[in-house]
Design a protein around this motif. Structure first.
Motif, PDB file in Angstrom:
ATOM      1  N   LYS A 160     -27.381 -18.543   0.117  1.00  0.00           N
ATOM      2  CA  LYS A 160     -28.392 -18.309   1.147  1.00  0.00           C
ATOM      3  C   LYS A 160     -28.011 -17.103   2.004  1.00  0.00           C
ATOM      4  CE  LYS A 160     -31.261 -21.834   3.003  1.00  0.00           C
ATOM      5  NZ  LYS A 160     -31.359 -23.106   3.647  1.00  0.00           N
ATOM      6  N   ARG A 207     -32.331  -9.482   1.583  1.00  0.00           N
ATOM      7  CA  ARG A 207     -33.705  -9.357   2.090  1.00  0.00           C
ATOM      8  C   ARG A 207     -33.769  -8.402   3.274  1.00  0.00           C
ATOM      9  NH1 ARG A 207     -34.184 -15.548   0.960  1.00  0.00           N
ATOM     10  NH2 ARG A 207     -34.826 -15.333  -1.193  1.00  0.00           N
ATOM     11  N   LYS A 251     -20.997 -30.079  -3.890  1.00  0.00           N
ATOM     12  CA  LYS A 251     -20.880 -30.600  -2.536  1.00  0.00           C
ATOM     13  C   LYS A 251     -20.215 -31.985  -2.561  1.00  0.00           C
ATOM     14  CE  LYS A 251     -24.645 -29.653  -0.078  1.00  0.00           C
ATOM     15  NZ  LYS A 251     -25.984 -29.907   0.472  1.00  0.00           N
ATOM     16  N   LEU A 252     -20.698 -32.821  -3.476  1.00  0.00           N
ATOM     17  CA  LEU A 252     -20.198 -34.197  -3.581  1.00  0.00           C
ATOM     18  C   LEU A 252     -18.749 -34.200  -4.067  1.00  0.00           C
ATOM     19  CD1 LEU A 252     -21.989 -36.636  -2.989  1.00  0.00           C
ATOM     20  CD2 LEU A 252     -22.340 -36.925  -5.426  1.00  0.00           C
ATOM     21  N   LEU A 305     -39.402 -12.590  -0.601  1.00  0.00           N
ATOM     22  CA  LEU A 305     -39.313 -13.709   0.336  1.00  0.00           C
ATOM     23  C   LEU A 305     -39.398 -15.065  -0.354  1.00  0.00           C
ATOM     24  CD1 LEU A 305     -41.484 -12.160   3.151  1.00  0.00           C
ATOM     25  CD2 LEU A 305     -39.052 -12.653   3.261  1.00  0.00           C
ATOM     26  N   ASP A 306     -39.428 -15.051  -1.674  1.00  0.00           N
ATOM     27  CA  ASP A 306     -39.453 -16.292  -2.459  1.00  0.00           C
ATOM     28  C   ASP A 306     -40.677 -17.153  -2.144  1.00  0.00           C
ATOM     29  OD1 ASP A 306     -38.483 -18.011  -4.326  1.00  0.00           O
ATOM     30  OD2 ASP A 306     -37.067 -19.032  -3.004  1.00  0.00           O
ATOM     31  N   GLU A 342     -30.100 -13.632   2.116  1.00  0.00           N
ATOM     32  CA  GLU A 342     -30.729 -13.253   3.382  1.00  0.00           C
ATOM     33  C   GLU A 342     -30.368 -11.801   3.736  1.00  0.00           C
ATOM     34  OE1 GLU A 342     -32.802 -15.395   4.152  1.00  0.00           O
ATOM     35  OE2 GLU A 342     -33.173 -15.512   6.290  1.00  0.00           O
ATOM     36  N   LEU A 350     -26.498 -39.532  -0.845  1.00  0.00           N
ATOM     37  CA  LEU A 350     -25.698 -39.482   0.381  1.00  0.00           C
ATOM     38  C   LEU A 350     -25.622 -40.841   1.055  1.00  0.00           C
ATOM     39  CD1 LEU A 350     -26.921 -36.171   1.995  1.00  0.00           C
ATOM     40  CD2 LEU A 350     -24.703 -36.657   1.003  1.00  0.00           C
ATOM     41  N   GLN A 410     -25.055 -22.673   0.654  1.00  0.00           N
ATOM     42  CA  GLN A 410     -25.072 -21.866   1.872  1.00  0.00           C
ATOM     43  C   GLN A 410     -24.627 -20.430   1.597  1.00  0.00           C
ATOM     44  OE1 GLN A 410     -23.046 -25.172   3.982  1.00  0.00           O
ATOM     45  NE2 GLN A 410     -23.507 -23.856   5.714  1.00  0.00           N
ATOM     46  N   GLN A 460     -30.726 -37.339  -0.635  1.00  0.00           N
ATOM     47  CA  GLN A 460     -30.664 -38.305   0.447  1.00  0.00           C
ATOM     48  C   GLN A 460     -30.167 -39.662  -0.031  1.00  0.00           C
ATOM     49  OE1 GLN A 460     -34.256 -37.166   2.350  1.00  0.00           O
ATOM     50  NE2 GLN A 460     -33.770 -38.422   4.122  1.00  0.00           N
ATOM     51  N   ALA A 490     -23.427 -42.984  -0.972  1.00  0.00           N
ATOM     52  CA  ALA A 490     -22.024 -42.572  -0.877  1.00  0.00           C
ATOM     53  C   ALA A 490     -21.433 -42.991   0.460  1.00  0.00           C
ATOM     54  CB  ALA A 490     -21.908 -41.068  -1.057  1.00  0.00           C
ATOM     55  N   SER A 491     -22.235 -42.827   1.549  1.00  0.00           N
ATOM     56  CA  SER A 491     -21.699 -43.169   2.862  1.00  0.00           C
ATOM     57  C   SER A 491     -21.475 -44.675   2.983  1.00  0.00           C
ATOM     58  CB  SER A 491     -22.623 -42.670   3.968  1.00  0.00           C
ATOM     59  OG  SER A 491     -23.868 -43.287   3.841  1.00  0.00           O
ATOM     60  N   LYS A 511     -16.048 -33.489  -1.581  1.00  0.00           N
ATOM     61  CA  LYS A 511     -15.792 -34.575  -0.632  1.00  0.00           C
ATOM     62  C   LYS A 511     -14.943 -35.678  -1.268  1.00  0.00           C
ATOM     63  CE  LYS A 511     -18.772 -32.859   2.422  1.00  0.00           C
ATOM     64  NZ  LYS A 511     -18.274 -32.131   3.566  1.00  0.00           N
TER      65      LYS A 511
END
Lengths: 422, 285
Positions: free
Chosen positions: A390, A397, A108-109, A246-247, A394, A87, A387, A84, A90-91, A112
């Motif tokens: 993920k 699972r 991710k960074l 299920l972690d 999923e 971000l 993502q 956070q 950065a913004s 961008k």
């Protein structure tokens, strides 16, 4: 008169309030007012203060004495606030000049356009680092960070449970591990291999998650289908508990409660077992990490990146190189059980001894350091890596818990990942 | 002595704080919900695109279904059970304040700590399954089965929230005149009759308040899911706010996350108006 005082008071309060907000907004600005040779660079670390204050102040002092006119302003950000705060900064265009980032967030960074290309900026030192660590900063073909400290998988195991099941050594390969898991579970009730996700399991068994150009999913292969079917079979035998899938499990806790015969993790985490149960820790032993079918082990890297908007980019890159050089990484590794990303530091006696140590963490460090040449950061070099992982996990699972057809799961995951890569 | 400007002075400070930390961010979020803002790129206007995407997003509707299930499990239980708890601790008996303290105690424990404790108790070999085994009942998959996970999370919320809402009812009960109960006693009314004809009608404004507040907190719940189940098994405990968190802070899709937030705001607003229509009759024009 009273009216005037009241007005004055309210004005003071309002001004005070805005002043407070103003100083908050300035956080992370790179050395306003720096002119000429006087460069002030800001350096953000992740949850290293106060434990490593002495070490980091020492490194900064050395750097400043070797680089006249450069001042380093160090700020530590708690791990849970890091994304956070980064971000927000950065913004607002206030990203720190030098930033310590974990690999997921780094990608991710970087995607961008917020970070400097290290393939160019630090080309002179590229070969100093382990290949597997250097690629942690990769997005596409560009590398956006220098690898700093890292951890590579190890294995802590409980010889008592193994003995009860008739084994006198821990498994070396995945195949061996599953065969042993079945016997151990049958004879002792404890679990052996417990994969709660497949985003590292697939690449370590020869299934890359994305294509080389990073444009589409590459995991929908007969080999992946075979792995999904195999894991489902093991799950149906009762070898992988639901809570693990299920972690929801805190692995050191389960290991300390002797519900697990082994726990595959970096040796820096072995001490968690000691805190929870010194008795189990003392009877434990360490070994090399279980290796997948392609002979590669995974590593987790902490990175040092430089903001592309830094006004003192040259000095910032110099500092990034300095803090990740062999001397400074070796010193750091001696203060805490992490491994260096620089080859020269890993050659030190500190890492080459410990094979016969009675302390399981020290022995674990020996094995982890020894395998650095064959360890790789296995996260896909693309922006949406979190993502993507993920989505694949999923679907895995769903195969285990909902009897979803493994081929259908791979097809669905492929479609979702392709959408993310567009 | 006291003049209007004194009042304005006192109102100014909270007013400014509210403006900076609530009103401006809310208006900004409404604006962002019509954009594709992702923190790094310049803000681009996309009109109603985010809202259109929302209508066709099966993940959103699944999260909404989970949120509604949680609300249905939690709000009625919290609103009704805490009245009985308040009635019990409103009696004049020795040591009643100790009971009040005991019932209030869970409120003082942080949500994360509560979640961790209950996670242990819900484990396959945890205390809850041990209690079931005493009665020869097969172990339950408290947090690992799709059908059990929401009721399990609701149990934790109810356990933690009862004492909090009990306090509001207790205050309400203490404002009801004793004479009404004495008169009812003379008429020969029993315990239940007294509750139905005196306690409940006179507590209606408090009931309205509790229903509204617990509805809002049920719709906003997310910490417990994050700590106990990570939204699982397979998304079955992922609430709308959990989805907002993922979209905004994991995927940086601030525009879409803002649109979901506003959809949630509208739903809570409608539910509050419905509650008001049925429960807050006294304050209606």
């Amino acid at each position: 008169m009273k009216k005037k005082i009241a007005l004055l008071l309210s004005l003071v309060m309002i001004v005070g309030l805005f002043a407070a907000c103003g100083s908050g907004a300035k956080f992370g600005k790179n050395g306003g007012g720096a002119k000429g040779k006087n460069a002030k660079i800001t350096f953000w670390t992740l949850s290293l203060s106060p434990t490593f204050d002495d070490y980091l102040h020492g490194v900064i002092k050395d750097f400043e004495s070797q680089h006249a006119g450069v001042k380093v302003n160090w700020q530590d950000v708690p791990f849970e606030q890091a994304e956070q705060r980064t971000l927000t900064a950065a913004s607002g265009g206030n990203l720190a000049d030098v930033i310590n980032l974990n690999t997921d967030f780094l990608k991710k960074l970087a995607a961008k356009g917020a970070l400097v290309d290290m393939n160019k900026a630090a080309a002179d030192v590229k070969d100093d680092y382990f290949e597997g660590a250097w690629q942690a900063g990769k997005v596409g073909d560009t590398v956006y960070a220098l690898p700093w400290y890292l951890t590579s998988g190890g294995l802590i195991y409980n010889p008592e449970i193994l003995k009860k099941a008739g084994f006198d050594a821990p498994p070396k390969t995945e195949e061996e591990a599953w065969k042993m898991s079945e016997v151990i579970h049958e004879k002792t009730g404890a679990y052996g291999s417990t994969p709660n996700s497949v985003h590292l399991y697939l690449p370590s068994n020869g299934v890359p998650l994305v294509s080389k150009d990073g444009k589409k999913a590459a995991f929908n292969t007969p080999k992946a289908l075979e792995l999904f079917q195999f894991l489902k079979k093991e799950y149906d035998k009762g070898l992988i508990p639901d809570e693990v899938v299920l972690d929801q499990v805190n692995m050191p806790e389960w290991y300390a409660q002797e519900k697990l015969a082994w726990w595959g993790t970096g040796p820096q985490l072995f001490r968690q077992v000691k805190d929870l149960s010194p008795e189990v820790y003392n009877k434990s032993d360490a070994a090399a990490a279980i290796v997948g079918s392609v002979g590669r082990r995974s590593m987790a890297v902490m990175n040092i990146a430089v903001s592309s908007k830094s006004r003192h980019q040259k000095e910032a890159v110099e500092f990034a190189k300095f803090i990740t050089n062999a001397d400074n990484q070796l010193k750091f590794s001696k203060t805490t059980p992490v491994l260096p990303s620089v080859k020269k530091a890993a050659e030190d006696e500190f890492f080459t001894k410990g094979a016969d140590s009675h302390d399981v963490a020290e022995k674990g460090r020996y094995y982890s350091a020894k395998q650095l040449g064959s360890s790789y950061d296995m996260l896909a070099p693309v922006e949406n890596v979190t993502q993507i992982n993920k989505v694949i996990n999923e679907e895995y699972r769903k195969v285990l818990l909902e009897d979803k057809n493994p081929q259908k799961a791979l097809d669905d995951a492929e479609a979702a990942v392709n959408k993310l890569l567009k | 002595m006291y003049k209007a400007h004194h009042a304005w002075l006192f109102l100014a400070i909270p007013g400014i704080l509210l403006l900076i930390f609530t009103v401006i961010p809310t208006v900004a979020a409404l604006f962002l919900s019509f954009t594709n803002y992702n923190v790094f790129s310049p803000v681009g206007w996309v009109g109603l695109a985010n809202y259109k995407q929302l209508i066709h997003d099966s993940n959103f509707w699944s999260a909404m279904k989970n949120t509604l299930t949680y609300w249905v499990l939690v709000t009625p239980a919290l609103s009704i059970l805490s009245i009985f708890l308040a009635v019990l601790v409103n009696r004049k008996m020795k040591g009643v304040s100790v009971y009040r303290l005991i019932y209030y105690f869970p409120v003082l424990v942080s949500v994360v700590v509560t979640a961790m404790l209950w996670k242990w108790m819900f484990q396959e070999d945890g205390i809850m399954n041990y209690l079931l085994s005493i009665f020869n009942i097969a172990p339950a998959k408290w947090l690992t089965s799709k059908s059990m996970v929401m009721p399990s999370l609701a149990i934790v919320t109810i356990w933690q929230g009862l004492g909090y809402y009990m306090l509001f009812y207790l205050a309400g009960l203490q404002s009801i005149s004793e004479e009404l109960y004495e008169a009812a006693d003379l008429e020969g009314a029993g315990f239940w009759k007294k509750q139905f004809y005196i306690t409940f009608p006179l507590l209606r404004p408090v009931i309205f308040f509790v229903v509204v507040v617990s509805t809002m907190s049920a719709f906003k719940e997310f910490t417990m899911m994050l700590t106990m189940t990570k939204g699982g098994p397979i998304g079955s405990s992922k609430t709308v706010v959990y989805m907002i968190y993922e979209k905004a802070f994991e995927q940086l899709d601030m525009g879409y996350a803002s649109a979901i937030s506003f959809a949630l705001f509208l739903i809570i607003l409608v539910l509050t108006l419905i509650n008001q229509k049925f429960l807050d009759k006294d304050n209606q024009a």
